[in-house]
Scaffold this active site. Structure first.
Site, PDB file in Angstrom:
ATOM      1  N   SER A  32     -17.763  -1.087 -18.136  1.00 14.10           N
ATOM      2  CA  SER A  32     -18.378  -0.052 -17.295  1.00 14.10           C
ATOM      3  C   SER A  32     -19.293   0.848 -18.100  1.00 14.10           C
ATOM      4  O   SER A  32     -18.886   1.401 -19.120  1.00 14.10           O
ATOM      5  CB  SER A  32     -17.303   0.849 -16.681  1.00 14.10           C
ATOM      6  OG  SER A  32     -16.488   0.123 -15.837  1.00 14.10           O
ATOM      7  N   HIS A  63     -21.031  -2.162 -12.478  1.00 14.90           N
ATOM      8  CA  HIS A  63     -20.950  -3.530 -12.979  1.00 14.90           C
ATOM      9  C   HIS A  63     -21.963  -4.331 -12.190  1.00 14.90           C
ATOM     10  O   HIS A  63     -21.768  -4.612 -11.014  1.00 14.90           O
ATOM     11  CB  HIS A  63     -19.562  -4.120 -12.761  1.00 14.90           C
ATOM     12  CG  HIS A  63     -18.507  -3.500 -13.607  1.00 14.90           C
ATOM     13  ND1 HIS A  63     -18.016  -4.103 -14.726  1.00 14.90           N
ATOM     14  CD2 HIS A  63     -17.871  -2.331 -13.501  1.00 14.90           C
ATOM     15  CE1 HIS A  63     -17.102  -3.322 -15.274  1.00 14.90           C
ATOM     16  NE2 HIS A  63     -17.001  -2.237 -14.546  1.00 14.90           N
ATOM     17  N   HIS A  87     -12.293  -7.971 -12.232  1.00 18.65           N
ATOM     18  CA  HIS A  87     -11.042  -7.272 -12.533  1.00 18.65           C
ATOM     19  C   HIS A  87      -9.931  -7.747 -11.600  1.00 18.65           C
ATOM     20  O   HIS A  87     -10.176  -8.088 -10.446  1.00 18.65           O
ATOM     21  CB  HIS A  87     -11.205  -5.766 -12.336  1.00 18.65           C
ATOM     22  CG  HIS A  87     -12.271  -5.145 -13.178  1.00 18.65           C
ATOM     23  ND1 HIS A  87     -13.596  -5.143 -12.815  1.00 18.65           N
ATOM     24  CD2 HIS A  87     -12.200  -4.497 -14.369  1.00 18.65           C
ATOM     25  CE1 HIS A  87     -14.297  -4.522 -13.745  1.00 18.65           C
ATOM     26  NE2 HIS A  87     -13.497  -4.128 -14.696  1.00 18.65           N
ATOM     27  N   TYR A  89      -7.811  -5.770 -10.282  1.00 20.24           N
ATOM     28  CA  TYR A  89      -7.674  -4.808  -9.183  1.00 20.24           C
ATOM     29  C   TYR A  89      -8.640  -5.071  -8.028  1.00 20.24           C
ATOM     30  O   TYR A  89      -8.476  -4.536  -6.939  1.00 20.24           O
ATOM     31  CB  TYR A  89      -7.820  -3.354  -9.678  1.00 20.24           C
ATOM     32  CG  TYR A  89      -9.176  -2.971 -10.231  1.00 20.24           C
ATOM     33  CD1 TYR A  89     -10.282  -2.819  -9.413  1.00 20.24           C
ATOM     34  CD2 TYR A  89      -9.347  -2.739 -11.590  1.00 20.24           C
ATOM     35  CE1 TYR A  89     -11.519  -2.471  -9.923  1.00 20.24           C
ATOM     36  CE2 TYR A  89     -10.577  -2.384 -12.111  1.00 20.24           C
ATOM     37  CZ  TYR A  89     -11.654  -2.252 -11.275  1.00 20.24           C
ATOM     38  OH  TYR A  89     -12.879  -1.917 -11.780  1.00 20.24           O
ATOM     39  N   GLU A  90      -9.661  -5.892  -8.270  1.00 22.23           N
ATOM     40  CA  GLU A  90     -10.576  -6.240  -7.180  1.00 22.23           C
ATOM     41  C   GLU A  90      -9.931  -7.238  -6.219  1.00 22.23           C
ATOM     42  O   GLU A  90     -10.513  -7.562  -5.187  1.00 22.23           O
ATOM     43  CB  GLU A  90     -11.873  -6.830  -7.744  1.00 22.23           C
ATOM     44  CG  GLU A  90     -12.703  -5.815  -8.521  1.00 22.23           C
ATOM     45  CD  GLU A  90     -13.923  -6.436  -9.162  1.00 22.23           C
ATOM     46  OE1 GLU A  90     -14.972  -6.544  -8.499  1.00 22.23           O
ATOM     47  OE2 GLU A  90     -13.840  -6.842 -10.348  1.00 22.23           O
ATOM     48  N   ALA A 117     -14.582   0.230 -20.983  1.00 24.43           N
ATOM     49  CA  ALA A 117     -14.436   1.678 -20.952  1.00 24.43           C
ATOM     50  C   ALA A 117     -12.944   1.948 -20.908  1.00 24.43           C
ATOM     51  O   ALA A 117     -12.204   1.227 -20.240  1.00 24.43           O
ATOM     52  CB  ALA A 117     -15.101   2.238 -19.707  1.00 24.43           C
ATOM     53  N   MET A 215      -8.301  -1.139 -17.622  1.00 30.20           N
ATOM     54  CA  MET A 215      -7.887  -2.061 -16.552  1.00 30.20           C
ATOM     55  C   MET A 215      -8.496  -3.456 -16.717  1.00 30.20           C
ATOM     56  O   MET A 215      -8.694  -4.170 -15.737  1.00 30.20           O
ATOM     57  CB  MET A 215      -8.316  -1.484 -15.200  1.00 30.20           C
ATOM     58  CG  MET A 215      -7.863  -0.055 -14.954  1.00 30.20           C
ATOM     59  SD  MET A 215      -8.619   0.624 -13.476  1.00 30.20           S
ATOM     60  CE  MET A 215      -8.203   2.371 -13.641  1.00 30.20           C
ATOM     61  N   SER A 216      -8.804  -3.817 -17.937  1.00 26.42           N
ATOM     62  CA  SER A 216      -9.480  -5.113 -18.121  1.00 26.42           C
ATOM     63  C   SER A 216      -9.136  -5.704 -19.482  1.00 26.42           C
ATOM     64  O   SER A 216      -8.137  -5.338 -20.099  1.00 26.42           O
ATOM     65  CB  SER A 216     -10.994  -4.909 -18.027  1.00 26.42           C
ATOM     66  OG  SER A 216     -11.462  -4.164 -19.135  1.00 26.42           O
ATOM     67  N   ASN A 239     -13.229   9.031 -21.556  1.00 26.56           N
ATOM     68  CA  ASN A 239     -12.571  10.244 -21.069  1.00 26.56           C
ATOM     69  C   ASN A 239     -11.223  10.388 -21.767  1.00 26.56           C
ATOM     70  O   ASN A 239     -10.670   9.397 -22.249  1.00 26.56           O
ATOM     71  CB  ASN A 239     -12.349  10.141 -19.548  1.00 26.56           C
ATOM     72  CG  ASN A 239     -11.548   8.904 -19.178  1.00 26.56           C
ATOM     73  OD1 ASN A 239     -12.075   7.791 -19.145  1.00 26.56           O
ATOM     74  ND2 ASN A 239     -10.268   9.083 -18.953  1.00 26.56           N
ATOM     75  N   HIS A 251     -14.658   8.087 -11.863  1.00 25.14           N
ATOM     76  CA  HIS A 251     -15.490   6.961 -12.287  1.00 25.14           C
ATOM     77  C   HIS A 251     -16.879   7.431 -12.730  1.00 25.14           C
ATOM     78  O   HIS A 251     -17.481   6.834 -13.631  1.00 25.14           O
ATOM     79  CB  HIS A 251     -15.588   5.952 -11.142  1.00 25.14           C
ATOM     80  CG  HIS A 251     -16.268   4.660 -11.513  1.00 25.14           C
ATOM     81  ND1 HIS A 251     -15.819   3.838 -12.530  1.00 25.14           N
ATOM     82  CD2 HIS A 251     -17.372   4.054 -11.013  1.00 25.14           C
ATOM     83  CE1 HIS A 251     -16.612   2.791 -12.628  1.00 25.14           C
ATOM     84  NE2 HIS A 251     -17.575   2.890 -11.724  1.00 25.14           N
TER      85      HIS A 251
HETATM   86  N1  HPA Z   1      -7.570   4.946 -17.410  1.00 31.81           N
HETATM   87  C1  HPA Z   1      -7.720   3.640 -17.097  1.00 31.81           C
HETATM   88  N2  HPA Z   1      -8.873   2.997 -17.179  1.00 31.81           N
HETATM   89  C2  HPA Z   1      -9.942   3.687 -17.607  1.00 31.81           C
HETATM   90  C3  HPA Z   1      -9.868   5.045 -17.960  1.00 31.81           C
HETATM   91  C4  HPA Z   1      -8.600   5.717 -17.848  1.00 31.81           C
HETATM   92  O1  HPA Z   1      -8.446   6.910 -18.146  1.00 31.81           O
HETATM   93  N3  HPA Z   1     -11.118   5.416 -18.339  1.00 31.81           N
HETATM   94  C5  HPA Z   1     -11.911   4.328 -18.234  1.00 31.81           C
HETATM   95  N4  HPA Z   1     -11.214   3.281 -17.789  1.00 31.81           N
END
Ligand code: HPA
Length: 281
Positions: A32, A63, A87, A89-90, A117, A215-216, A239, A251
């Site tokens: 991302s 993406h 992903h 989650y998709e 990310a 998440m990947s 973050n 996001h």
């Molecule tokens: N948590 C999970 N996935 C992420 C995060 C997060 O804080 N930041 C970017 N992808």
């Protein structure tokens, strides 16, 4: 009967090989906000995922969902970049999520850079830091290798002692110090998502030894390792993870951090690929 994963990867690979008409030296998966690296390649060939047989579509904002192949500027290194990934989650199966990795392997690719990310769990990390993935924890709680075994894909019980190449990590550290760039290193923990974590979950994850959360990447890394590929993993800490600061996570922030460090990231990646992409394993 549905075609096997092996056959599906072969189908995708045949289609891509026909279009590219050239051996790929190294594959890159962009996370991302990190998509701009693909734009820096020269003599680009762009293939939207929906045109590739057996690929699914990327549905996440940020993406793009296309494969970009081209030459790294000033070199003869031919790079295939996934601008956007699939992903869990998709709603896709892990077979679908990892099919591109199997397709790369079917095209003879044995080097791959996985980027993502991630939220920073380690309190020494700050937003905008890069983290070399030294190891991972699969908190998705599901393996992409689950299911009937097909020995053409690799071993049934593949070793995961060194998923992320020690040699590549060493090279990445050298490149970063040449560039005067700080490169963190740590453990990436993958969750299914798509919701971000609670502060309590982040505290638990810190206790378990995780430095970053996302998440990947882990399913792709497991599949790549099963097939004997050499893997480099880089997280962009977009973050502070939940509860580290007293602010919500969104996001947009993730994407913005990606944009902010995009130039640095492209530079770092380019210099790393110059070193690992040219025949040197
Ligand atoms: N948590 C999970 N996935 C992420 C995060 C997060 O804080 N930041 C970017 N992808």
């Amino acid at each position: 009967m549905n075609p096997s994963i092996f056959d599906r990867a072969q189908t995708s690979a045949r289609y891509l090989s026909g279009l590219l008409n050239r051996e790929i030296d190294i594959a890159v998966v962009l996370g991302s906000g990190l998509g701009t690296f693909a734009e820096t390649l020269v003599d680009k060939i762009i293939i939207p995922y929906e045109e590739i047989p057996d690929f699914v579509r990327s549905t996440v904002e940020g993406h793009t969902g296309r494969l970009v192949a081209g030459t790294l500027p000033g070199t003869s290194i031919f790079v295939a970049v996934m601008q956007g990934r699939f992903h869990y989650y998709e709603g896709y199966s892990l077979d679908e999520v990892t099919l591109p990795i199997r397709a790369f392997h079917a095209m003879g690719v044995d080097k791959i850079v996985l980027t993502n990310a991630a939220g920073g769990i380690n309190l020494n990390f700050k937003s905008g830091d890069f983290m070399l993935i030294s190891d991972h924890i699969n908190f998705m709680m599901v393996s992409p290798l689950r299911g009937k075994h097909d020995q053409r894909l690799g071993q049934r019980f593949p070793d995961m002692t060194e998923v992320y190449s020690r040699e590549y990590r060493q090279i990445a550290q050298e490149v970063a110090s040449e560039l005067g760039l700080q490169l963190q290193a740590g453990i990436y923990m993958a969750l299914q998502g798509p919701n971000y974590e609670t502060p309590a979950e982040i505290r638990l994850m810190r206790l378990l030894g995780a430095d970053a959360v996302g998440m990947s990447t882990v399913p792709e890394a497991i599949v790549a390792k099963q097939m004997g590929m050499n893997i480099l993993g880089i997280s962009l800490i977009t973050n502070a993870a939940a509860g580290v600061l007293d602010t919500p996570i969104n996001h947009e922030e993730v994407m913005k951090t990606g944009e902010f460090v995009s130039e640095q990231f492209c530079h770092l990646l380019r210099r790393i690929i110059e070193r690992i992409g040219s025949g040197h394993k």
